[in-house]
Scaffold this motif. Structure first.
Motif, PDB file in Angstrom:
ATOM      1  N   TRP A 279      -6.705 -19.090  36.033  1.00  0.00           N
ATOM      2  CA  TRP A 279      -6.015 -18.874  37.314  1.00  0.00           C
ATOM      3  C   TRP A 279      -6.411 -19.953  38.316  1.00  0.00           C
ATOM      4  O   TRP A 279      -5.573 -20.470  39.064  1.00  0.00           O
ATOM      5  CB  TRP A 279      -6.354 -17.492  37.871  1.00  0.00           C
ATOM      6  N   ASN A 280      -7.703 -20.306  38.326  1.00  0.00           N
ATOM      7  CA  ASN A 280      -8.176 -21.337  39.258  1.00  0.00           C
ATOM      8  C   ASN A 280      -7.495 -22.678  38.993  1.00  0.00           C
ATOM      9  O   ASN A 280      -7.182 -23.425  39.931  1.00  0.00           O
ATOM     10  CB  ASN A 280      -9.698 -21.505  39.137  1.00  0.00           C
ATOM     11  N   ALA A 281      -7.295 -23.009  37.705  1.00  0.00           N
ATOM     12  CA  ALA A 281      -6.633 -24.266  37.358  1.00  0.00           C
ATOM     13  C   ALA A 281      -5.207 -24.292  37.906  1.00  0.00           C
ATOM     14  O   ALA A 281      -4.751 -25.309  38.442  1.00  0.00           O
ATOM     15  CB  ALA A 281      -6.626 -24.461  35.846  1.00  0.00           C
ATOM     16  N   MET A 282      -4.519 -23.173  37.792  1.00  0.00           N
ATOM     17  CA  MET A 282      -3.137 -23.087  38.276  1.00  0.00           C
ATOM     18  C   MET A 282      -3.091 -23.163  39.808  1.00  0.00           C
ATOM     19  O   MET A 282      -2.246 -23.863  40.393  1.00  0.00           O
ATOM     20  CB  MET A 282      -2.523 -21.774  37.796  1.00  0.00           C
ATOM     21  N   ILE A 283      -4.021 -22.475  40.468  1.00  0.00           N
ATOM     22  CA  ILE A 283      -4.047 -22.480  41.936  1.00  0.00           C
ATOM     23  C   ILE A 283      -4.456 -23.860  42.454  1.00  0.00           C
ATOM     24  O   ILE A 283      -3.876 -24.385  43.415  1.00  0.00           O
ATOM     25  CB  ILE A 283      -5.004 -21.384  42.448  1.00  0.00           C
ATOM     26  N   THR A 284      -5.471 -24.472  41.808  1.00  0.00           N
ATOM     27  CA  THR A 284      -5.928 -25.794  42.232  1.00  0.00           C
ATOM     28  C   THR A 284      -4.825 -26.836  42.057  1.00  0.00           C
ATOM     29  O   THR A 284      -4.632 -27.709  42.922  1.00  0.00           O
ATOM     30  CB  THR A 284      -7.169 -26.213  41.423  1.00  0.00           C
ATOM     31  N   GLY A 285      -4.102 -26.761  40.938  1.00  0.00           N
ATOM     32  CA  GLY A 285      -2.997 -27.686  40.715  1.00  0.00           C
ATOM     33  C   GLY A 285      -1.935 -27.567  41.800  1.00  0.00           C
ATOM     34  O   GLY A 285      -1.440 -28.575  42.316  1.00  0.00           O
ATOM     35  N   SER A 286      -1.606 -26.335  42.167  1.00  0.00           N
ATOM     36  CA  SER A 286      -0.629 -26.106  43.237  1.00  0.00           C
ATOM     37  C   SER A 286      -1.161 -26.625  44.571  1.00  0.00           C
ATOM     38  O   SER A 286      -0.421 -27.202  45.372  1.00  0.00           O
ATOM     39  CB  SER A 286      -0.309 -24.615  43.339  1.00  0.00           C
ATOM     40  N   ALA A 287      -2.469 -26.420  44.797  1.00  0.00           N
ATOM     41  CA  ALA A 287      -3.090 -26.870  46.045  1.00  0.00           C
ATOM     42  C   ALA A 287      -3.016 -28.380  46.175  1.00  0.00           C
ATOM     43  O   ALA A 287      -2.698 -28.912  47.247  1.00  0.00           O
ATOM     44  CB  ALA A 287      -4.547 -26.415  46.098  1.00  0.00           C
ATOM     45  N   ASN A 288      -3.309 -29.098  45.095  1.00  0.00           N
ATOM     46  CA  ASN A 288      -3.303 -30.560  45.143  1.00  0.00           C
ATOM     47  C   ASN A 288      -1.908 -31.125  45.375  1.00  0.00           C
ATOM     48  O   ASN A 288      -1.763 -32.261  45.825  1.00  0.00           O
ATOM     49  CB  ASN A 288      -3.890 -31.126  43.854  1.00  0.00           C
ATOM     50  N   LEU A 289      -0.885 -30.327  45.060  1.00  0.00           N
ATOM     51  CA  LEU A 289       0.495 -30.744  45.329  1.00  0.00           C
ATOM     52  C   LEU A 289       0.936 -30.344  46.745  1.00  0.00           C
ATOM     53  O   LEU A 289       2.072 -30.613  47.143  1.00  0.00           O
ATOM     54  CB  LEU A 289       1.443 -30.127  44.303  1.00  0.00           C
ATOM     55  N   GLY A 290       0.039 -29.665  47.469  1.00  0.00           N
ATOM     56  CA  GLY A 290       0.370 -29.253  48.831  1.00  0.00           C
ATOM     57  C   GLY A 290       1.233 -28.010  48.897  1.00  0.00           C
ATOM     58  O   GLY A 290       1.791 -27.702  49.957  1.00  0.00           O
ATOM     59  N   HIS A 323      -3.516 -28.599  53.026  1.00  0.00           N
ATOM     60  CA  HIS A 323      -2.469 -29.580  52.723  1.00  0.00           C
ATOM     61  C   HIS A 323      -1.110 -29.165  53.288  1.00  0.00           C
ATOM     62  O   HIS A 323      -0.316 -30.011  53.696  1.00  0.00           O
ATOM     63  CB  HIS A 323      -2.340 -29.765  51.208  1.00  0.00           C
ATOM     64  N   ALA A 324      -0.860 -27.850  53.307  1.00  0.00           N
ATOM     65  CA  ALA A 324       0.457 -27.364  53.744  1.00  0.00           C
ATOM     66  C   ALA A 324       0.500 -27.044  55.234  1.00  0.00           C
ATOM     67  O   ALA A 324       1.558 -26.661  55.753  1.00  0.00           O
ATOM     68  CB  ALA A 324       0.836 -26.118  52.939  1.00  0.00           C
ATOM     69  N   GLY A 325      -0.634 -27.187  55.929  1.00  0.00           N
ATOM     70  CA  GLY A 325      -0.670 -26.887  57.358  1.00  0.00           C
ATOM     71  C   GLY A 325      -0.590 -25.408  57.678  1.00  0.00           C
ATOM     72  O   GLY A 325      -0.190 -25.020  58.787  1.00  0.00           O
TER      73      GLY A 325
END
Length: 494
Positions: A279-290, A323-325
């Motif tokens: 789950w962390n990998a999926m959330i982190t990936g989304s986070a890095n894309l903003g 990242h997304a403000g």
């Protein structure tokens, strides 16, 4: 229970059942051991194994003391269990060294199983000199001995020493030695070398195990080597090695970092089982894309399915909010972490919150967050928080008056650069120049920028200021052509 003392085999079998980490009960095994009248090395070794599987490392030593008090002589199976129990306690060398002393007293130091475990223990403790001494004294070294010493050198950052051992080791088609070296390269950020050895491994027809494939996927993720990462994905479908949660997670991470979020989501959705790391990998990936909203949605979905988020989960979601403000969502999450989820806040959490507050123009609030960091946070994390805050505000007219070089960590080049840029942007050029001079005086060197590109399955690495690439002349010709074309186009437009 009383009859068990008369039958070692039955007692041993029941202890083995209790040792199962999923279905066994270690407390029941302890009570059973107390009922056995005549313990044997085999029974006590089984109890040690049960305690190891249940992560009761400190209690393994209690069983060993029980063995010695009963006058039962330990054998070559006892010491490997005992030494494995010492590894999580490696901050204190004394228990492991005492075990080594007992091994020498009993003359078991030449046993291959005991020797390999001693070697592994010293390597895990970072005492590579002692590990090498044990290695040299093993009369017949097997693959496990070579693997343990290679891992020890790599863990200590000595990649050159690890490679020298690898080149000397009898390899054949055994995955152990190959895997130790591939993983060693990746652990030390030598990603190109790790992938080159992985390819060589394929040419030698050595079947990779889970650890090697995870290391290779990690290297692909860091280098952006999508073609090779996708090949490993296809290979998993043909290989005898079944896809594990760890491998699926590495695939998700690789696809995200190679710019393929849709394929990452496909892999995640196809996972038959997931854990918090997945789950962390999926959330982190989304986070890095903003994609902050997606990260928040994944967090909610994760908790609905019964998974408990950890420190890494919240750091990823806070990063996504940054990242997304999404300032309000991030602040709400930050306040709930300790109260609702009993998460111990780290310096990274504070730094992330300070960063998104500063980027939203709330500089004073950001300063208050950094100042509120608990004393338990390491100085390096506090310095990183100040650097992050300064980086987020250097274009604002703050006069850089809220932090100093000492707060930014005088050994980190990023602090000098950002502080210098802040003063220069606000018109204080002399102060900016003085900061650069101080950086040189202290011998702090800025790490050059690096980028990678994959062409036809081969990764090309470019470092700022480096002209060593074999086709650099052609690259300059192409760049010159693009520049001329851009200039001519702009002239025509105007």
């Amino acid at each position: 229970m009383a009859g068990l003392g008369e039958d070692d085999f039955i007692a041993n079998r029941i202890l083995s059942l209790c040792a199962d980490p999923n279905r066994g009960c270690i407390d029941h095994a302890q009570r059973l051991l107390e009922q056995i009248r005549h313990s044997t090395p085999c029974i006590l070794n089984t109890m040690m194994k049960a305690l190891l599987l249940h992560r009761r490392h400190a209690r393994v030593g209690d069983v060993y003391r029980h063995m010695l008090l009963r006058g039962i002589s330990p054998d070559n199976y006892t010491f490997p269990y005992l030494l494995k129990a010492c590894i999580p306690l490696r901050q204190d060398f004394r228990p492991g060294q005492q075990v080594h002393g007992h091994v020498l007293q009993l003359g078991l130091d030449l046993d291959i199983f005991v020797g390999n475990t001693l070697l592994h223990w010293y390597s895990a403790c970072g005492d590579i000199v002692a590990a090498r001494r044990v290695f040299d004294e093993i009369p017949q070294r097997d693959v496990a001995a070579w693997t343990a010493l290679i891992c020890g050198h790599a863990r200590g950052g000595d990649v050159v020493g690890a490679r020298e051992l690898f080149d000397r080791a009898p390899r054949g088609r055994d995955c152990g030695v190959w895997g130790a070296m591939v993983s060693g390269y990746v652990q030390n950020n030598c990603f190109k070398e790790g992938l080159a050895l992985f390819r060589e491994m394929q040419l030698e027809k050595v079947e990779p195990d889970e650890g090697v494939l995870v290391a290779a996927l990690t290297a692909c993720a860091r280098l952006g080597a999508l073609d090779l990462g996708a090949w490993i994905h296809r290979h998993l479908g043909r290989a005898r090695l079944g896809p594990t949660v760890r491998l699926w997670t590495a695939l998700v991470d690789m696809y995200f970092k190679c710019g393929e979020p849709e394929r990452a989501a496909e892999v995640f959705n196809e996972m038959p089982q997931r854990d918090v790391v997945a789950w962390n990998a999926m959330i982190t990936g989304s986070a890095n894309l903003g994609d902050g909203l997606r990260a928040l949605g994944l967090l909610a979905q994760m908790m609905r399915r019964g998974f408990t988020p950890d420190e890494t989960t919240f750091l990823a979601v806070l990063t996504a909010c940054s990242h997304a403000g999404l300032v309000e969502d991030g602040l709400r999450l930050f306040r709930r972490m300790k109260v609702d989820h009993e998460i111990e806040l780290s310096g990274e959490h504070y730094a992330c919150v300070a960063g998104f507050l500063a980027r939203a123009g709330l500089v004073e609030e950001a300063q208050e967050v950094v100042a509120a960091m608990p004393a338990s946070c390491p100085a390096s994390e506090e310095a990183a928080a100040w650097r992050g805050l300064l980086s987020a505000t250097w274009r604002l007219d703050t006069r850089a008056n809220f932090c100093s070089l000492d707060q930014l960590d005088g050994t980190h080049s990023g602090g000098y650069s950002t502080l210098s840029n802040t003063y220069r942007f606000s018109g204080h050029h002399r102060v900016a120049d003085q900061i650069k001079i101080e950086m040189r005086r202290r011998g702090v060197v800025k790490t050059p920028g690096c980028s990678c590109v994959e062409v036809n399955g081969k990764v090309h690495e470019f470092v700022a200021g480096d002209e060593a690439h074999l086709e650099m002349d052609k690259i300059h010709d192409v760049l010159g052509g693009l520049t001329r074309h851009h200039t001519e186009t702009m002239i025509q437009i105007h």
